[in-house]
Design a protein around this motif. Structure first.
Motif, mmCIF file in Angstrom:
data_model
loop_
_atom_site.group_PDB
_atom_site.id
_atom_site.type_symbol
_atom_site.label_atom_id
_atom_site.label_comp_id
_atom_site.label_asym_id
_atom_site.label_seq_id
_atom_site.Cartn_x
_atom_site.Cartn_y
_atom_site.Cartn_z
ATOM 1 N N LEU A 227 10.335 -26.531 -8.679
ATOM 2 C CA LEU A 227 9.478 -25.768 -7.772
ATOM 3 C C LEU A 227 9.987 -24.331 -7.654
ATOM 4 O O LEU A 227 11.199 -24.090 -7.664
ATOM 5 N N SER A 229 10.070 -21.931 -5.215
ATOM 6 C CA SER A 229 10.745 -21.347 -4.049
ATOM 7 C C SER A 229 11.594 -22.380 -3.324
ATOM 8 O O SER A 229 11.343 -23.588 -3.406
ATOM 9 N N SER A 232 9.482 -24.367 -0.705
ATOM 10 C CA SER A 232 8.684 -25.471 -1.242
ATOM 11 C C SER A 232 9.575 -26.662 -1.588
ATOM 12 O O SER A 232 9.181 -27.820 -1.416
ATOM 13 N N ARG A 233 10.791 -26.379 -2.070
ATOM 14 C CA ARG A 233 11.728 -27.467 -2.364
ATOM 15 C C ARG A 233 12.161 -28.175 -1.085
ATOM 16 O O ARG A 233 12.238 -29.405 -1.036
ATOM 17 N N LYS A 235 10.483 -28.354 1.709
ATOM 18 C CA LYS A 235 9.335 -29.102 2.239
ATOM 19 C C LYS A 235 9.166 -30.425 1.497
ATOM 20 O O LYS A 235 8.886 -31.465 2.105
ATOM 21 N N ALA A 236 9.331 -30.381 0.165
ATOM 22 C CA ALA A 236 9.194 -31.599 -0.637
ATOM 23 C C ALA A 236 10.265 -32.619 -0.261
ATOM 24 O O ALA A 236 9.985 -33.818 -0.110
#
Length: 314
Positions: A227, A229, A232-233, A235-236
């Motif tokens: 990913l 950013s 985003s990592r 959040k995942a």
């Protein structure tokens, strides 16, 4: 085999925990509070997922199924635990004992499969986000949830039915509920073959499912590191953290009891380990899935506002 001296007991005696003095009422009250909170917490999740449209997603559907399972899972053993804490050694009929054995292992193996399905859901959401909702349709969600219950209750038939056919010469079960190993110790015959069959059924079910979960999380990890950013990592990973915590709690305690050698367990240790997966894991699951979950907190606010609006309405 010679069965002349073998007797079929109609009643077992649950030894429970040996607690005396002032610790006994404290232990009873502590377990009662945990039991009631577990029931309330899991019912809360089930109702919240049903009441708030923001939680109408596959992930929260499976979380609500897990809470429904945990509600019955804790009801299988906690009342017996409370009774033994209050009254000491408690009699239990052989029929009720074997029913408890079957239901407990059925729900445990169902949870094992359900955790695998929840890992699959997270894998599809993170690794195939564009096709996620098409792949994880409502029909598939219901099918997967139903399949976990059918698989769990079917697999548990083997160890439970084999144990129920044994002749028992002793009555006192060194546990606070009817479990496989304590019951096998009471048999009049050599149970080494039964132990191997039980180990194979439970070991294959839990082991294969655990490897399945590890494989899915390996795929998730590879997808997450790609990913673009850090946000985003993060959040995942946050969508998987609760599930990974529950998997770690469930499998660590289950492998310790059912896969590890019984000879490495000190006297009474098995009962203490059983408390982890039979009582504390169902107790912690609502906390794990709500305490750090922003979506659940927002859903709680929305439902609270709706309730207040209804109450204020003329």
């Amino acid at each position: 085999m010679d069965h002349v001296n073998h007797t079929w007991t109609q009643v077992f005696i649950l030894a429970g925990f040996t607690i005396t003095g002032t610790l006994q009422p404290l232990a009873f009250l502590g377990i009662l509070c945990i039991y009631l909170f577990t029931l309330a917490g899991n019912l809360f999740i089930i109702i919240l997922v049903r009441a708030d449209s923001g939680l109408f997603t596959p992930m929260y559907f499976f979380i609500s199924v897990l809470s429904f399972l945990e509600f019955w899972y804790v009801n299988t053993t906690a009342p017996t635990l409370l009774h033994t804490l209050l009254h000491g050694c408690s009699p239990i009929s052989s029929a009720v004992c074997f029913i408890q054995l079957y239901v407990f292992h059925s729900l445990g193996m169902t949870e094992c499969y359900l955790l695998g399905v929840m890992a699959l859901d997270r894998y599809l959401a993170i690794c195939h986000p564009l096709h996620y909702h098409a792949l994880m349709s409502r029909k598939l969600q219901l099918w997967l949830a139903g399949a976990t219950w059918v698989a769990g209750f079917s697999a548990a038939l083997v160890p439970a039915s084999l144990t129920a056919t044994l002749p028992f010469c002793l009555k006192e079960v060194a546990h606070y509920f009817c479990d496989l190993a304590p019951l096998l110790q009471l048999a009049c015959v050599d149970t080494s073959w039964y132990v191997q069959v039980h180990g194979a059924v439970i070991g294959v079910a839990t082991g294969c499912n655990f490897l399945f979960i590890l494989g899915l999380y390996g795929g998730i990890l590879r997808a997450v590191v790609k990913l673009p950013s850090a946000a985003s990592r993060a959040k995942a990973f946050s969508t998987c953290s609760s599930h990974m915590t529950v998997v770690a709690l469930f499998y660590t305690s289950a492998f310790t009891v059912y896969v590890g050698s019984r000879r490495i367990h000190p006297e009474g240790m098995e009962k203490c380990i059983a408390l982890v997966y039979a009582l504390f894991t169902p107790f912690l699951n609502p906390i794990i899935y709500t305490l750090r979950n922003r979506e659940v907190k927002e859903a709680m606010k929305r439902v609270t506002v709706r309730i207040r609006t209804i109450l204020k309405a003329p």
